[in-house]
Design a protein around this motif. Structure first.
Motif, short mmCIF file in Angstrom:
data_model
loop_
_atom_site.label_atom_id
_atom_site.label_comp_id
_atom_site.label_asym_id
_atom_site.label_seq_id
_atom_site.Cartn_x
_atom_site.Cartn_y
_atom_site.Cartn_z
N SER A 78 -19.39 3.14 20.19
CA SER A 78 -20.61 3.52 20.92
C SER A 78 -21.90 3.40 20.13
CB SER A 78 -20.47 4.94 21.46
OG SER A 78 -20.31 5.85 20.40
N VAL A 79 -21.84 3.36 18.79
CA VAL A 79 -23.08 3.34 17.99
C VAL A 79 -22.94 2.32 16.87
CG1 VAL A 79 -24.63 4.67 16.49
CG2 VAL A 79 -23.55 5.79 18.47
N LEU A 80 -23.94 1.43 16.78
CA LEU A 80 -24.06 0.50 15.65
C LEU A 80 -25.19 1.02 14.77
CD1 LEU A 80 -23.57 -2.20 14.16
CD2 LEU A 80 -25.23 -3.23 15.73
N TYR A 81 -24.92 1.10 13.47
CA TYR A 81 -25.92 1.65 12.55
C TYR A 81 -25.88 0.93 11.21
CZ TYR A 81 -22.00 4.17 10.38
OH TYR A 81 -20.83 4.49 9.74
N LEU A 82 -26.94 1.15 10.43
CA LEU A 82 -26.96 0.72 9.04
C LEU A 82 -26.56 1.91 8.17
CD1 LEU A 82 -30.26 -1.39 8.79
CD2 LEU A 82 -27.90 -2.22 8.91
N THR A 83 -25.68 1.67 7.22
CA THR A 83 -25.29 2.74 6.30
C THR A 83 -26.46 3.09 5.39
OG1 THR A 83 -24.39 1.12 4.75
CG2 THR A 83 -22.84 2.08 6.33
N VAL A 84 -26.46 4.31 4.90
CA VAL A 84 -27.49 4.79 4.00
C VAL A 84 -26.82 5.23 2.71
CG1 VAL A 84 -29.20 6.61 3.60
CG2 VAL A 84 -29.04 5.52 5.85
N GLU A 85 -27.30 4.67 1.61
CA GLU A 85 -26.76 5.02 0.30
C GLU A 85 -27.82 5.79 -0.47
OE1 GLU A 85 -25.92 1.15 -1.23
OE2 GLU A 85 -24.56 0.69 0.42
N SER A 86 -27.51 7.08 -0.72
CA SER A 86 -28.42 7.94 -1.48
C SER A 86 -27.79 9.31 -1.62
CB SER A 86 -29.77 8.07 -0.76
OG SER A 86 -30.54 9.08 -1.36
N ASN A 87 -27.59 9.75 -2.84
CA ASN A 87 -27.12 11.12 -3.05
C ASN A 87 -28.23 12.11 -2.74
OD1 ASN A 87 -24.54 10.36 -3.84
ND2 ASN A 87 -25.17 10.12 -5.98
N ASP A 88 -29.47 11.69 -2.97
CA ASP A 88 -30.60 12.60 -2.76
C ASP A 88 -30.77 13.02 -1.31
OD1 ASP A 88 -31.58 12.74 -5.50
OD2 ASP A 88 -32.17 10.65 -5.23
N ILE A 89 -30.49 12.12 -0.36
CA ILE A 89 -30.65 12.49 1.05
C ILE A 89 -29.63 13.57 1.42
CG2 ILE A 89 -29.16 10.71 2.06
CD1 ILE A 89 -31.23 10.50 4.34
N ASN A 90 -28.43 13.48 0.86
CA ASN A 90 -27.44 14.53 1.12
C ASN A 90 -27.88 15.85 0.51
OD1 ASN A 90 -25.38 13.06 2.60
ND2 ASN A 90 -25.12 11.90 0.72
N GLU A 91 -28.44 15.79 -0.70
CA GLU A 91 -28.95 17.02 -1.34
C GLU A 91 -30.08 17.62 -0.51
OE1 GLU A 91 -31.36 18.37 -5.34
OE2 GLU A 91 -30.19 16.52 -5.43
N LEU A 92 -30.99 16.77 -0.03
CA LEU A 92 -32.10 17.24 0.80
C LEU A 92 -31.58 17.88 2.08
CD1 LEU A 92 -35.13 17.46 1.41
CD2 LEU A 92 -35.04 15.09 2.24
N LEU A 134 -22.88 -4.69 21.24
CA LEU A 134 -23.04 -4.11 19.91
C LEU A 134 -22.37 -4.98 18.85
CD1 LEU A 134 -22.48 -0.28 20.55
CD2 LEU A 134 -24.64 -1.44 20.03
N LYS A 135 -21.21 -5.55 19.17
CA LYS A 135 -20.52 -6.42 18.21
C LYS A 135 -21.34 -7.68 17.94
CE LYS A 135 -16.42 -6.53 20.23
NZ LYS A 135 -15.00 -6.75 20.51
N LYS A 136 -22.00 -8.21 18.97
CA LYS A 136 -22.86 -9.38 18.76
C LYS A 136 -24.09 -8.99 17.94
CE LYS A 136 -21.36 -11.69 22.96
NZ LYS A 136 -21.72 -12.02 24.35
N MET A 137 -24.65 -7.84 18.21
CA MET A 137 -25.79 -7.34 17.44
C MET A 137 -25.37 -7.15 15.98
SD MET A 137 -27.99 -3.93 18.27
CE MET A 137 -29.75 -3.92 18.12
N TYR A 138 -24.16 -6.67 15.77
CA TYR A 138 -23.61 -6.50 14.42
C TYR A 138 -23.69 -7.81 13.64
CZ TYR A 138 -20.05 -5.75 10.80
OH TYR A 138 -19.39 -5.66 9.61
N LEU A 139 -23.35 -8.91 14.28
CA LEU A 139 -23.39 -10.21 13.60
C LEU A 139 -24.81 -10.55 13.17
CD1 LEU A 139 -20.92 -12.24 15.86
CD2 LEU A 139 -20.48 -11.17 13.61
N ASP A 140 -25.80 -10.17 13.97
CA ASP A 140 -27.20 -10.38 13.58
C ASP A 140 -27.57 -9.54 12.36
OD1 ASP A 140 -27.69 -12.20 15.60
OD2 ASP A 140 -28.73 -10.77 16.90
N THR A 141 -27.04 -8.33 12.29
CA THR A 141 -27.42 -7.43 11.19
C THR A 141 -26.76 -7.83 9.88
OG1 THR A 141 -25.64 -5.85 11.67
CG2 THR A 141 -27.76 -5.47 12.73
N GLU A 142 -25.66 -8.55 9.96
CA GLU A 142 -25.01 -9.01 8.72
C GLU A 142 -25.92 -9.93 7.92
OE1 GLU A 142 -21.20 -10.58 10.10
OE2 GLU A 142 -20.27 -8.92 8.99
N LYS A 143 -26.93 -10.52 8.60
CA LYS A 143 -27.86 -11.43 7.94
C LYS A 143 -28.97 -10.68 7.21
CE LYS A 143 -27.02 -14.54 11.76
NZ LYS A 143 -27.51 -14.92 13.06
#
Length: 175
Positions: A78-92, A134-143
């Motif tokens: 149901s949801v396509l997203y970009l992952t977020v990498e940051s320990n600080d956001i979890n701390e915040l 969403l799967k087709k959109m995913y292919l666009d985001t891989e770029k």
């Protein structure tokens, strides 16, 4: 009214994300907010707005930090997203939770606390897209290149009469 707290990427990243979303716009209803990373969902953010002073205090003591937007991924079908990498956001996020002490049931309802997964939503079936789209959109985001940016402020959003969330105020990170 309801509120949430998010991080807005810089303009060049926003433009890339909005461009992707616009490509698929005919299949979606209008988004309820600009592209963002939610740091704190609605729980504990009450209409009396007394919590805003506490968020300002957190901002005064929290240093700007780096976020990396990573690979695309899915929450179920149901949801396509970009992952977020940051320990600080979890701390915040945890600092805000500890400071505001929202109802534990609301933490579960809004996937906060231990359930919190920082992400930037690109599209979802709730906004009219199918899983196939969403799967087709995913292919666009891989770029996409891997985006990195420094977070220097938080944005507090308020729900408007038309059901959209708009900027209420920005809170600088000054620590």
């Amino acid at each position: 009214m309801s509120y949430f707290i998010g991080i807005v990427p810089p303009d060049h990243i926003l433009k890339t994300i909005i461009s992707l979303q616009t490509k698929w716009k005919e299949n979606q209803i209008i988004h309820v907010a600009e592209p963002h990373i939610t740091v704190k969902a609605q729980s504990g953010l009450t209409n009396d707005k007394g919590w805003i002073g506490k968020i300002n205090d957190i901002g005064t003591n929290f240093k700007p930090f780096l976020i990396n937007l990573g690979k695309p991924d899915f929450f179920g079908e149901s949801v396509l997203y970009l992952t977020v990498e940051s320990n600080d956001i979890n701390e915040l996020h945890q600092t805000i939770i500890k400071t505001l002490s929202p109802n534990p049931d609301d933490l579960v309802k809004y996937l906060e606390g231990e359930l919190y997964i920082p992400h930037l939503t690109l599209g979802q079936t709730q906004f009219g897209m199918s899983y196939e789209e969403l799967k087709k959109m995913y292919l666009d985001t891989e770029k996409f290149e891997k985006f990195s940016f420094e977070v220097r402020f938080l944005r507090i959003y308020v729900e408007t009469n038309n059901g959209r969330y708009e900027k209420l105020i920005d809170v600088d990170l000054l620590g």
